[in-house]
Write a protein that holds these residues in place. Structure first.
Motif, PDB file in Angstrom:
ATOM      1  N   ARG A 115       0.930  -1.121   0.068  1.00  8.31           N
ATOM      2  CA  ARG A 115      -0.001  -0.015  -0.099  1.00  8.31           C
ATOM      3  C   ARG A 115       0.919   1.340  -0.059  1.00  8.31           C
ATOM      4  N   ILE A 116       1.992   1.142   0.699  1.00  4.23           N
ATOM      5  CA  ILE A 116       2.933   2.598   0.671  1.00  4.23           C
ATOM      6  C   ILE A 116       3.283   2.560  -0.462  1.00  4.23           C
ATOM      7  N   VAL A 117       3.930   1.687  -1.402  1.00  2.00           N
ATOM      8  CA  VAL A 117       4.861   2.039  -2.692  1.00  2.00           C
ATOM      9  C   VAL A 117       3.923   2.239  -3.872  1.00  2.00           C
ATOM     10  N   THR A 118       2.331   1.840  -3.379  1.00  4.73           N
ATOM     11  CA  THR A 118       1.275   2.096  -4.628  1.00  4.73           C
ATOM     12  C   THR A 118       0.558   3.395  -4.252  1.00  4.73           C
ATOM     13  N   ASP A 119       0.075   3.579  -2.965  1.00  3.44           N
ATOM     14  CA  ASP A 119      -0.949   4.608  -2.654  1.00  3.44           C
ATOM     15  C   ASP A 119      -0.253   6.004  -1.868  1.00  3.44           C
ATOM     16  N   GLY A 120       0.951   5.510  -1.536  1.00  2.00           N
ATOM     17  CA  GLY A 120       1.948   6.663  -0.951  1.00  2.00           C
ATOM     18  C   GLY A 120       2.195   6.594   0.654  1.00  2.00           C
ATOM     19  N   GLY A 121       3.319   7.307   0.863  1.00  2.00           N
ATOM     20  CA  GLY A 121       4.019   7.214   2.333  1.00  2.00           C
ATOM     21  C   GLY A 121       5.278   7.887   2.095  1.00  2.00           C
ATOM     22  N   THR A 122       6.086   7.533   3.216  1.00  2.00           N
ATOM     23  CA  THR A 122       7.246   7.946   3.425  1.00  2.00           C
ATOM     24  C   THR A 122       8.390   6.884   3.403  1.00  2.00           C
ATOM     25  N   ALA A 123       9.661   7.324   3.354  1.00  2.00           N
ATOM     26  CA  ALA A 123      10.439   6.083   3.640  1.00  2.00           C
ATOM     27  C   ALA A 123      10.565   5.558   5.081  1.00  2.00           C
ATOM     28  N   ALA A 124      10.373   6.493   6.071  1.00  2.00           N
ATOM     29  CA  ALA A 124      10.185   6.046   7.445  1.00  2.00           C
ATOM     30  C   ALA A 124       9.173   4.898   7.718  1.00  2.00           C
ATOM     31  N   ASP A 125       7.935   5.186   7.000  1.00  2.00           N
ATOM     32  CA  ASP A 125       6.883   4.115   6.903  1.00  2.00           C
ATOM     33  C   ASP A 125       7.404   2.695   6.527  1.00  2.00           C
ATOM     34  N   LEU A 126       8.279   2.828   5.431  1.00  2.00           N
ATOM     35  CA  LEU A 126       8.716   1.417   4.804  1.00  2.00           C
ATOM     36  C   LEU A 126       9.849   0.939   5.903  1.00  2.00           C
ATOM     37  N   ALA A 127      10.611   1.749   6.598  1.00  2.00           N
ATOM     38  CA  ALA A 127      11.680   1.466   7.477  1.00  2.00           C
ATOM     39  C   ALA A 127      11.140   0.751   8.703  1.00  2.00           C
ATOM     40  N   ARG A 128      10.040   1.248   9.184  1.00  2.00           N
ATOM     41  CA  ARG A 128       9.353   0.544  10.431  1.00  2.00           C
ATOM     42  C   ARG A 128       8.923  -0.668   9.913  1.00  2.00           C
ATOM     43  N   LEU A 129       8.536  -1.171   8.634  1.00  2.00           N
ATOM     44  CA  LEU A 129       8.327  -2.466   8.385  1.00  2.00           C
ATOM     45  C   LEU A 129       9.663  -3.433   8.148  1.00  2.00           C
ATOM     46  N   GLY A 130      10.488  -2.855   8.297  1.00  2.00           N
ATOM     47  CA  GLY A 130      11.775  -3.838   7.800  1.00  2.00           C
ATOM     48  C   GLY A 130      12.245  -3.696   6.528  1.00  2.00           C
ATOM     49  N   VAL A 131      11.700  -2.766   5.672  1.00  2.00           N
ATOM     50  CA  VAL A 131      12.023  -2.665   4.186  1.00  2.00           C
ATOM     51  C   VAL A 131      13.195  -1.687   4.191  1.00  2.00           C
ATOM     52  N   GLY A 132      14.492  -2.170   3.530  1.00  2.00           N
ATOM     53  CA  GLY A 132      15.414  -1.231   3.343  1.00  2.00           C
ATOM     54  C   GLY A 132      15.458  -0.895   1.713  1.00  2.00           C
ATOM     55  N   TRP A 133      15.095  -1.479   0.885  1.00  2.00           N
ATOM     56  CA  TRP A 133      15.254  -1.262  -0.384  1.00  2.00           C
ATOM     57  C   TRP A 133      13.811  -1.160  -1.131  1.00  2.00           C
ATOM     58  N   VAL A 134      13.705  -0.274  -2.108  1.00  2.00           N
ATOM     59  CA  VAL A 134      12.662  -0.471  -3.327  1.00  2.00           C
ATOM     60  C   VAL A 134      13.360  -0.809  -4.682  1.00  2.00           C
ATOM     61  N   LEU A 135      12.722  -1.809  -5.037  1.00  2.00           N
ATOM     62  CA  LEU A 135      13.273  -2.239  -6.599  1.00  2.00           C
ATOM     63  C   LEU A 135      12.381  -2.052  -7.468  1.00  2.00           C
ATOM     64  N   VAL A 136      12.459  -1.031  -8.462  1.00  2.00           N
ATOM     65  CA  VAL A 136      11.423  -0.771  -9.558  1.00  2.00           C
ATOM     66  C   VAL A 136      11.946  -1.447 -10.769  1.00  2.00           C
TER      67      VAL A 136
END
Length: 585
Positions: free
Chosen positions: A474-495
């Motif tokens: 939802r964050i990478v499709t609807d919008g959010g911040t890097a901090a939102d991803l960081a809290r989920l344990g996500v360190g990378w976004v691969l496009v």
């Protein structure tokens, strides 16, 4: 022909038929076709161990490929295992025919080899990319032989049985295959004879062989049950001009109409099925006469008939309802929903029946001629199994961006979320063929994925809205911040930008400028921008990993599985060396 000559003929014919199927895949490139994904190297991540948010569907397969690819190119590992599986399927069928029907000789054994390798099950599973199921198929005849010896004389036969069960349990479905054979050949007979010890040992052997995925399933955070809606999507499918029962009896019927050889998408499917069943039916009278003297024939026949009938019943309305209830409530029952794959259990008795047909017809014509006719009826109606199933299964070379990205992401640096979300892809490099995303196998860190499948526009196995994968998507499709991803344990976004005609429910991404990807997430750092992939870093992620105890436990289960195979090979080698020594003048 002597014993050694017969063995050489069985091995040679198995190698020749297998090579005719897989030869074009020995190109030095990589499989990226539906479920079949190979990469230059894969890694022992939590996902490869079966830990994390997804069910342990590819355990110990992913671990074994990851370990082997540290020393051998991963593409060669996968194709090598696929080839070995077909060869062992053929040799096992030939040896089973020799054991049960010695009077049929080498010609009958060669007919059994042809049935085990050249059949619609093999073609359909290759087209679906489920190459690892062929390893389960390969183990069936060997498990039957080892089980027969174990219940009769015990001793080192139990070691051999355990090893072949472990080979078959290369995937959870293969583990079910061998468990059924062990129950039919060892457990039921010893229970009826009230022999408690061999019964318990046989059960222990099955558990040991399936230990990796059983342990992983207990430790994973994934739901233990499956989406009942998938039962309708994965039900067995009738081929043109044939009912579901006859299609399954012909060893076909996969749910995906696109994973079927071209020759079986038209009325010719009826001719091909009739040819195979004629060979099998011709041998049935011989099997009926011998079933009392050779109980293994009766047991394998029961397994084959029950498997085909139950698969057909599961495709009916009431059958789907019952199976849907099972997968929705019983942990692990999701393995049963793709019912047509269980027709593999009929292959051992079909192979023996083909040998019996040669023995019967050999009363009136030379057995070599009878075997030639049987093999022709099996192979000729399915010509497009040859050469990578008519060239549909082929290898590709990964664009350079994949190597760059794999080198950029170190282990323990946070998980990856891909854009677009989901796991299905249609890359340019595959010519538009559907494939799984190779990122989860190529990268040193897990890919956050919910495991949802999109079939004919319908989504099944969607993750719960509160799951880590669903929130990251939802964050990478609807919008959010890097901090939102960081809290989920996500360190990378691969496009992934270079693919076309994405399946329904995915989003095509474009890259209008250097790392100007259309990802509505603020605070990401551009690491790599290439023609095929863009990699963005999430600062300071909270790394999510399985506990040390869980990883140690799953590693121990995998090593126990591997040790079972190694000990079995060592025992068989020692036995063979002793036989050779004693046979010397």
């Amino acid at each position: 022909m002597g014993r050694r000559g017969a063995g050489a003929a069985i091995w040679t014919s198995s190698v020749v038929l297998s090579a005719a199927v897989v030869a074009p895949l020995w190109s030095g490139e990589y499989l990226l076709y539906r479920d079949a994904v190979s990469t230059p190297r894969s890694h022992v991540t939590d996902s490869a161990l079966g830990l994390g948010d997804l069910p342990a569907r590819a355990v110990p397969q992913d671990w074994a490929v990851a370990v082997l690819s540290q020393v051998v190119d991963g593409g060669l590992v996968v194709v090598g295992l696929m080839t070995l599986a077909l060869v062992l399927a053929g040799v096992g069928a030939g040896r089973l025919a020799q054991r049960l029907l010695p009077a049929t000789g080498t010609p009958g054994a060669l007919a059994a080899v042809a049935v085990a390798i050249w059949n619609p099950f093999v073609a359909e599973r290759l087209l679906q990319g489920q190459w690892s199921l062929l390893i389960g198929l390969a183990a069936l005849c060997w498990v039957a032989l080892a089980g027969l010896d174990a219940r009769a004389r015990g001793g080192s036969s139990w070691v051999r049985l355990a090893a072949w069960c472990a080979v078959g349990a290369f995937t959870p479905t293969g583990g079910l295959f061998v468990a059924v054979i062990v129950v039919a050949v060892v457990v039921v007979p010893t229970v009826l004879q009230r022999r408690a010890r061999p019964t318990l040992v046989a059960v222990g052997v099955v558990v040991l062989a399936n230990l990796p995925w059983l342990v992983a399933s207990l430790l994973t955070t994934a739901p233990a049950t499956s989406d009942a809606g998938a039962v309708d999507l994965f039900a067995a499918r009738a081929e043109p001009g044939l009912g579901t029962l006859v299609t399954l009896a012909g060893l076909g019927g996969i749910w995906n109409a696109d994973a079927v050889p071209g020759s079986r998408t038209i009325g010719w499917a009826g001719v091909a099925t009739a040819c195979l069943l004629v060979v099998v039916a011709t041998g049935v009278p011989v099997l009926l006469r011998r079933r009392r003297r050779l109980p293994l024939i009766r047991e394998l026949s029961a397994v084959g008939v029950v498997a085909v009938v139950l698969c057909a019943l599961a495709a009916t309305g009431p059958g789907r309802s019952v199976l849907g209830g099972l997968v929705d409530t019983v942990p692990g029952a999701g393995l049963l929903r793709d019912t047509s794959k269980f027709v593999a259990l009929a292959v051992p008795v079909y192979a023996v029946a083909a040998a019996a047909a040669v023995q019967l017809i050999g009363r009136w014509v030379p057995r070599g001629a009878a075997a030639g006719a049987a093999i022709l009826l099996v192979v000729a109606p399915l010509p497009d199994l040859a050469w990578g199933v008519g060239g549909d299964v082929r290898t590709v070379r990964y664009p350079a961006d994949w190597t760059v990205v794999a080198d950029e992401i170190p282990a323990g640096s946070g998980d990856v979320v891909t854009v677009p979300t989901g796991t299905n892809r249609r890359y340019d490099v595959t010519g538009g063929a559907v494939s799984l995303d190779p990122a989860s196998r190529l990268l040193r860190v897990p890919v956050v994925a919910g495991g949802a499948l999109v079939v004919d526009g319908r989504t099944v196995d969607a993750p719960p809205p509160t799951s880590r994968a669903a929130r990251a998507d939802r964050i990478v499709t609807d919008g959010g911040t890097a901090a939102d991803l960081a809290r989920l344990g996500v360190g990378w976004v691969l496009v992934e930008s270079q693919y076309t005609a994405a399946p329904p429910g995915t989003m095509l991404m474009t890259k209008p400028g250097v790392c100007s990807v259309t990802v509505p997430v603020t605070g990401l750092e551009c690491v790599h921008d290439g023609p095929d992939l863009a990699l963005l870093r999430v600062p300071d992620p909270t790394v999510v990993r399985a506990s040390g105890i869980d990883r140690t436990t799953t590693w121990a289960a995998h090593l126990a599985w591997l040790a079972t195979i190694v000990v079995g090979i060592a025992t068989a080698t020692r036995r063979r060396l002793i036989q050779w020594r004693d046979a010397r003048p």
